[in-house]
Design an enzyme around this catalytic site. Structure first.
Site, mmCIF file in Angstrom:
data_model
loop_
_atom_site.group_PDB
_atom_site.id
_atom_site.type_symbol
_atom_site.label_atom_id
_atom_site.label_comp_id
_atom_site.label_asym_id
_atom_site.label_seq_id
_atom_site.Cartn_x
_atom_site.Cartn_y
_atom_site.Cartn_z
ATOM 1 N N ARG A 50 0.854 -1.203 0.000
ATOM 2 C CA ARG A 50 0.000 0.000 0.000
ATOM 3 C C ARG A 50 0.884 1.245 0.000
ATOM 4 O O ARG A 50 0.560 2.268 -0.601
ATOM 5 C CB ARG A 50 -0.947 0.002 1.212
ATOM 6 C CG ARG A 50 -1.709 1.299 1.341
ATOM 7 C CD ARG A 50 -2.956 1.271 2.232
ATOM 8 N NE ARG A 50 -2.938 0.367 3.335
ATOM 9 C CZ ARG A 50 -2.255 0.548 4.478
ATOM 10 N NH1 ARG A 50 -1.517 1.626 4.661
ATOM 11 N NH2 ARG A 50 -2.315 -0.351 5.438
ATOM 12 N N TYR A 103 -17.698 16.932 -14.251
ATOM 13 C CA TYR A 103 -18.237 15.580 -14.441
ATOM 14 C C TYR A 103 -19.240 15.281 -13.308
ATOM 15 O O TYR A 103 -18.986 15.610 -12.145
ATOM 16 C CB TYR A 103 -17.070 14.581 -14.445
ATOM 17 C CG TYR A 103 -17.483 13.152 -14.202
ATOM 18 C CD1 TYR A 103 -18.393 12.512 -15.038
ATOM 19 C CD2 TYR A 103 -16.972 12.438 -13.123
ATOM 20 C CE1 TYR A 103 -18.779 11.197 -14.802
ATOM 21 C CE2 TYR A 103 -17.336 11.125 -12.886
ATOM 22 C CZ TYR A 103 -18.244 10.515 -13.723
ATOM 23 O OH TYR A 103 -18.632 9.224 -13.486
ATOM 24 N N ASP A 175 -8.508 19.472 -13.593
ATOM 25 C CA ASP A 175 -8.805 18.146 -14.126
ATOM 26 C C ASP A 175 -8.493 18.191 -15.622
ATOM 27 O O ASP A 175 -9.198 18.834 -16.399
ATOM 28 C CB ASP A 175 -10.277 17.805 -13.865
ATOM 29 C CG ASP A 175 -10.626 16.380 -14.268
ATOM 30 O OD1 ASP A 175 -10.019 15.876 -15.227
ATOM 31 O OD2 ASP A 175 -11.520 15.776 -13.635
ATOM 32 N N LYS A 200 -9.449 7.083 -18.832
ATOM 33 C CA LYS A 200 -9.811 7.651 -20.123
ATOM 34 C C LYS A 200 -8.605 7.580 -21.076
ATOM 35 O O LYS A 200 -8.150 6.513 -21.392
ATOM 36 C CB LYS A 200 -10.332 9.067 -19.918
ATOM 37 C CG LYS A 200 -11.393 9.156 -18.794
ATOM 38 C CD LYS A 200 -12.648 8.417 -19.149
ATOM 39 C CE LYS A 200 -13.568 8.032 -18.008
ATOM 40 N NZ LYS A 200 -13.588 8.732 -16.785
HETATM 41 O O1 P1T Z 1 -14.361 7.213 -13.450
HETATM 42 P P1 P1T Z 1 -13.119 7.653 -12.717
HETATM 43 O O2 P1T Z 1 -11.869 7.037 -13.197
HETATM 44 O O3 P1T Z 1 -13.273 7.581 -11.234
HETATM 45 O O4 P1T Z 1 -12.931 9.220 -13.081
HETATM 46 C C1 P1T Z 1 -13.846 10.212 -12.736
HETATM 47 C C2 P1T Z 1 -13.767 11.362 -13.698
HETATM 48 C C3 P1T Z 1 -13.024 12.479 -13.359
HETATM 49 N N1 P1T Z 1 -12.904 13.537 -14.179
HETATM 50 C C4 P1T Z 1 -13.484 13.550 -15.398
HETATM 51 C C5 P1T Z 1 -13.330 14.740 -16.275
HETATM 52 C C6 P1T Z 1 -14.235 12.446 -15.822
HETATM 53 O O5 P1T Z 1 -14.790 12.486 -17.034
HETATM 54 C C7 P1T Z 1 -14.389 11.319 -14.957
HETATM 55 C C8 P1T Z 1 -15.205 10.134 -15.346
HETATM 56 N N2 P1T Z 1 -16.083 10.361 -16.406
HETATM 57 C C9 P1T Z 1 -16.934 9.460 -16.970
HETATM 58 C C10 P1T Z 1 -17.053 8.192 -16.545
HETATM 59 C C11 P1T Z 1 -17.716 9.966 -18.120
HETATM 60 O O6 P1T Z 1 -18.283 9.163 -18.891
HETATM 61 O O7 P1T Z 1 -17.764 11.184 -18.282
#
Ligand code: P1T
Length: 383
Positions: A50, A103, A175, A200
């Site tokens: 961890r 988001y 972000d 992503k």
């Molecule tokens: O899904 P995760 O890896 O926890 O990430 C969250 C997140 C954070 N910031 C942005 C700009 C994002 O688009 C996302 C996750 N977004 C999607 C799942 C979506 O379809 O927009």
């Protein structure tokens, strides 16, 4: 990896060095939770996974190298886990100014979880600079920017937000998920922390969930590293290996995503059944000049409003053959998402209406397929 190299070279080599015992060119997956110690507290730099794991270490080194301006990076189990780590540096009573169209899951994390701990989140339209200036006070500890925003593709002036943050002693969080490290470098524009949902573009193949934080300050890194260790939202060594593998093609993938997205945006903008197209690379985008200034490419995300009623939207979605109806983005395959009913369903209805996230809005994540096939698919679905 030297920062003198071009980014497409950097991503191929980032984080990886031949393994010293065998010369293996790829970093091995160290599937171990613990490490044998010679005497209590005497070990080879690793005591528990961890805290530290060699595969994650290589993953974090790669993340540091690909985000320009970064000196340190941390990997997390998801984008939201990375966001949570930032929030865990706050105290009760602190204030956070957030752009109003983050988001949906980010807004949910703020409104439903961290607001419980008496952290005050103020959602504002950050294209209105004076409004942000008026909202910022010495109690403001973070200014939280997404640019381009999800799903309305607003572009926020990162340099100006950095000045406002500095004027009240707050940290600027950006972000950078939609732009990816290839097209935008917020740390070079004054951001204190960059966050990515690595799920992503960094992952790029729709097969993993992950998050990343990048910083340019050792003390801030130490603070966040403590949260990572103490709260434990770390990725597994297997995922770290997969991310290391994915990062190698980030440069060429982003080039193709952006090229295809431009073609699709122009096609949609000229189609009689489409009302508005939101893509920062279009001259019609209200912040086109700002996007050109702070991004080196416009990435692969766009949204648009379809003319007609919701039934027309459903028919269009049913007819699509290449675009799959799914949440998420940034993978090699093209996706379509209905923000109102899917990714942004948790945004309060009133705010959704104000932002223009309505029944006719669709968001496309443009993949790396041949753009002529994407256009043909959209054309037949619109006919
Ligand atoms: O899904 P995760 O890896 O926890 O990430 C969250 C997140 C954070 N910031 C942005 C700009 C994002 O688009 C996302 C996750 N977004 C999607 C799942 C979506 O379809 O927009």
């Amino acid at each position: 990896m030297s920062s003198d190299h071009k980014i497409k070279t950097t991503v191929v080599h980032a984080g990886t060095e031949p393994e010293p015992r065998t010369g293996a060119i790829m970093t091995p997956i160290f599937l171990t939770s613990t490490y044998v110690q010679e005497a209590p507290g005497v070990h080879k730099g690793y005591d528990y996974s961890r805290a530290d794991n060699p595969t994650r270490e290589a993953h974090e080194k790669a993340l540091t190298q690909i985000e320009r301006g970064a000196t340190h990076a941390l990997a997390f189990a998801s984008g939201l886990a990375a966001e949570q780590a930032i929030l865990q540096t706050l105290n009760s009573g602190d204030r956070v100014i957030v752009c109003d169209d983050v988001y949906g899951g980010t807004g949910r994390l703020f409104r439903r979880l961290f607001a419980k701990y008496n952290i005050d989140f103020q959602f504002v339209d950050m294209s209105d600079i004076n409004l942000v200036k008026k909202t910022a006070t010495p109690n403001t500890k973070l200014i939280w920017v997404e640019s381009p925003t999800n799903p309305t593709m607003k572009v926020i002036d990162i340099g100006v937000m950095s000045q406002i943050a500095k004027s009240v002693g707050a940290r600027l969080v950006v972000d950078n998920t939609f732009a990816s490290p290839i097209f935008q470098s917020p740390l070079l524009m004054g951001a204190d922390i960059v966050i990515h949902s690595s799920t992503k573009y960094i992952g790029g193949h729709s097969d993993m969930i992950g998050g990343a934080l990048m910083v340019a300050d050792k003390a801030l890194f130490t603070e966040l590293k403590f949260v990572q260790f103490a709260a434990g939202a770390v990725p597994s060594p297997f995922e770290s290996f997969m991310f290391l593998r994915s990062i190698k093609t980030l440069g060429i993938r982003m080039e193709q995503h952006a090229k295809n997205a431009m073609v699709v945006a122009e096609f949609l903008e000229n189609h009689p059944k489409v009302k508005n197209v939101f893509y920062p690379g279009l001259k019609s985008h209200p912040q086109y000049e700002l996007a050109k200034k702070q991004m080196s490419g416009f990435s692969g995300m766009l949204s648009f409003d379809l003319k007609g009623d919701y039934d027309a939207v459903l028919k269009f979605l049913k007819k699509l053959k290449i675009f799959a109806l799914a949440e998420s983005l940034g993978g090699v395959e093209s996706l379509v998402n209905h923000p109102e009913k899917m990714t942004h369903a948790s945004v309060p209805e009133e705010l959704r209406k104000k932002l223009g996230i309505g029944p006719n809005m669709l968001r496309l994540s443009i993949g790396i397929e041949d753009s002529s096939d994407l256009i043909a698919d959209l054309m037949q679905a619109l006919s």
